[in-house]
Design an enzyme around this catalytic site. Structure first.
Site, PDB file in Angstrom:
ATOM      1  N   ARG A   4       0.516   0.823   8.465  1.00 43.61           N
ATOM      2  CA  ARG A   4      -0.579   0.836   9.437  1.00 43.61           C
ATOM      3  C   ARG A   4      -1.069  -0.562   9.820  1.00 43.61           C
ATOM      4  O   ARG A   4      -1.281  -0.859  10.995  1.00 43.61           O
ATOM      5  CB  ARG A   4      -1.759   1.657   8.896  1.00 43.61           C
ATOM      6  CG  ARG A   4      -1.580   3.146   9.060  1.00 43.61           C
ATOM      7  CD  ARG A   4      -2.298   3.888   7.962  1.00 43.61           C
ATOM      8  NE  ARG A   4      -1.500   3.773   6.758  1.00 43.61           N
ATOM      9  CZ  ARG A   4      -0.568   4.676   6.407  1.00 43.61           C
ATOM     10  NH1 ARG A   4      -0.399   5.740   7.132  1.00 43.61           N
ATOM     11  NH2 ARG A   4       0.164   4.492   5.334  1.00 43.61           N
ATOM     12  N   THR A   5      -1.246  -1.415   8.816  1.00 41.00           N
ATOM     13  CA  THR A   5      -1.804  -2.740   9.113  1.00 41.00           C
ATOM     14  C   THR A   5      -0.835  -3.520   9.998  1.00 41.00           C
ATOM     15  O   THR A   5      -1.218  -4.099  11.016  1.00 41.00           O
ATOM     16  CB  THR A   5      -2.070  -3.509   7.806  1.00 41.00           C
ATOM     17  OG1 THR A   5      -2.904  -2.702   6.986  1.00 41.00           O
ATOM     18  CG2 THR A   5      -2.752  -4.833   8.074  1.00 41.00           C
ATOM     19  N   LYS A  34      14.566 -18.345  -1.998  1.00 42.78           N
ATOM     20  CA  LYS A  34      15.134 -19.612  -2.482  1.00 42.78           C
ATOM     21  C   LYS A  34      14.127 -20.418  -3.284  1.00 42.78           C
ATOM     22  O   LYS A  34      14.419 -21.505  -3.754  1.00 42.78           O
ATOM     23  CB  LYS A  34      15.627 -20.441  -1.290  1.00 42.78           C
ATOM     24  CG  LYS A  34      16.643 -19.728  -0.429  1.00 42.78           C
ATOM     25  CD  LYS A  34      16.998 -20.591   0.788  1.00 42.78           C
ATOM     26  CE  LYS A  34      17.804 -19.798   1.802  1.00 42.78           C
ATOM     27  NZ  LYS A  34      17.932 -20.523   3.071  1.00 42.78           N
ATOM     28  N   ARG A  55       0.291 -10.442   4.756  1.00 47.68           N
ATOM     29  CA  ARG A  55       0.209  -9.428   3.695  1.00 47.68           C
ATOM     30  C   ARG A  55       0.949 -10.039   2.513  1.00 47.68           C
ATOM     31  O   ARG A  55       2.086 -10.507   2.656  1.00 47.68           O
ATOM     32  CB  ARG A  55       0.880  -8.146   4.181  1.00 47.68           C
ATOM     33  CG  ARG A  55       1.320  -7.139   3.127  1.00 47.68           C
ATOM     34  CD  ARG A  55       0.242  -6.324   2.462  1.00 47.68           C
ATOM     35  NE  ARG A  55      -0.795  -5.739   3.240  1.00 47.68           N
ATOM     36  CZ  ARG A  55      -0.888  -4.444   3.574  1.00 47.68           C
ATOM     37  NH1 ARG A  55       0.056  -3.609   3.221  1.00 47.68           N
ATOM     38  NH2 ARG A  55      -1.930  -3.993   4.231  1.00 47.68           N
ATOM     39  N   HIS A  83      -9.041  -6.500   1.639  1.00 52.56           N
ATOM     40  CA  HIS A  83      -8.380  -6.024   2.865  1.00 52.56           C
ATOM     41  C   HIS A  83      -9.437  -5.992   3.967  1.00 52.56           C
ATOM     42  O   HIS A  83      -9.887  -4.930   4.386  1.00 52.56           O
ATOM     43  CB  HIS A  83      -7.791  -4.636   2.623  1.00 52.56           C
ATOM     44  CG  HIS A  83      -6.761  -4.223   3.630  1.00 52.56           C
ATOM     45  ND1 HIS A  83      -6.665  -4.781   4.884  1.00 52.56           N
ATOM     46  CD2 HIS A  83      -5.769  -3.298   3.558  1.00 52.56           C
ATOM     47  CE1 HIS A  83      -5.672  -4.214   5.542  1.00 52.56           C
ATOM     48  NE2 HIS A  83      -5.104  -3.306   4.757  1.00 52.56           N
TER      49      HIS A  83
HETATM   50  N1  ASP Z   1      -3.037   0.793   3.013  1.00 51.64           N
HETATM   51  C1  ASP Z   1      -4.103   0.336   2.155  1.00 51.64           C
HETATM   52  C2  ASP Z   1      -3.788  -1.034   1.595  1.00 51.64           C
HETATM   53  O1  ASP Z   1      -2.878  -1.668   2.033  1.00 51.64           O
HETATM   54  C3  ASP Z   1      -4.463   1.321   1.107  1.00 51.64           C
HETATM   55  C4  ASP Z   1      -3.429   1.603   0.050  1.00 51.64           C
HETATM   56  O2  ASP Z   1      -2.331   1.032   0.046  1.00 51.64           O
HETATM   57  O3  ASP Z   1      -3.729   2.444  -0.819  1.00 51.64           O
HETATM   58  O4  ASP Z   1      -4.498  -1.480   0.726  1.00 51.64           O
END
Ligand code: ASP
Length: 239
Positions: A4-5, A34, A55, A83
């Site tokens: 989703r993100t 590397k 991320r 987050h």
């Molecule tokens: N998608 C959210 C996160 O990246 C929640 C989860 O993974 O549980 O933190």
């Protein structure tokens, strides 16, 4: 990993007329394999992009990246840390559904220890007049720095493992997944993974005007039969 993100950032940038270049699977398919350091990787990416969405599996990675970068860094999730953009979305959802955030009683439920979304949401909610219930088994309770942060700002913070009682008084119930990837001992995970499961039966205890949220992915903690309940807002589209 991200679904989703990643897609929401990419979709947003494209809808706004920008472009996206990406290093998917950076851990296995970039020079990170590397042995390249995060600051060096970020300095390189900053030559090609006007902003970087990161991320990362480690707490504090976004902070490290921000120090190395001359372009803005968006923390899209740093390990079990924070987050923040999910928190913005969650505030938006709460306000959209409840018309206000002030005055609400918000129950954060599940893996409060490892769930980065609840860390960021709790801090984001401290900009409003809310009351908190933290509902978790003892092994998964909210990190002390987050609850101390709220109590120092004079918020009422109830910490409990009694979900049923909290449902009766909550305006917002925010369920979370037990974060399997953060456990070193999978036996411990097996013991706590189904600490709370929301079923249609459990939903009978929830106020008729309350809302049920979840950042997703869910892995069994909300039964799919609950999806058609009008109070379940995790799959609905905000206008
Ligand atoms: N998608 C959210 C996160 O990246 C929640 C989860 O993974 O549980 O933190």
């Amino acid at each position: 990993p991200s679904t989703r993100t990643r897609l929401s950032f990419e979709a947003a940038m494209q809808r706004l007329g920008g472009g996206v270049i990406s290093v998917a699977e950076a851990k296995t398919a970039s020079s990170v394999v590397k042995g390249e350091s995060l600051p060096d990787t970020i300095r390189t990416i900053a030559q090609y992009a006007d902003a970087i969405v990161l991320r990362h599996s480690e707490i504090g990675a976004a902070q490290v990246a921000a120090k190395a970068s001359h372009v803005p860094i968006f923390n899209a999730g740093d390990g079990a840390g924070e987050h923040p953009t999910q928190a913005l979305l969650d505030l938006y959802t709460i306000r959209g559904e409840k018309k206000t955030i002030d005055g609400l009683r918000v129950a954060l439920v599940g893996d409060l220890k490892n769930g980065r979304t609840v860390h960021s949401l709790a801090r984001a909610l401290s900009n409003f007049k809310v009351e908190f219930s933290f509902v978790a088994p003892a092994a998964l309770s909210m990190p002390i720095d987050v609850s101390d942060y709220l109590r120092a700002r004079h918020f009422i913070v109830e910490e409990t493992n009694d979900l049923a009682r909290c449902l009766q008084k909550a305006d917002v119930v925010y369920m979370t997944r037990v974060q399997k990837e953060r456990f070193t001992d999978l036996d411990v995970y097996e013991r706590v993974k189904h600490a709370y499961i929301i079923t249609p039966e459990i939903m009978k205890r929830l106020n008729k005007d309350a809302i049920l949220m979840h950042p997703f992915p869910r892995v069994g903690e909300i039964a799919t039969e609950v999806d058609s309940d009008a109070r379940a807002v995790y799959l609905t589209r905000q206008i």
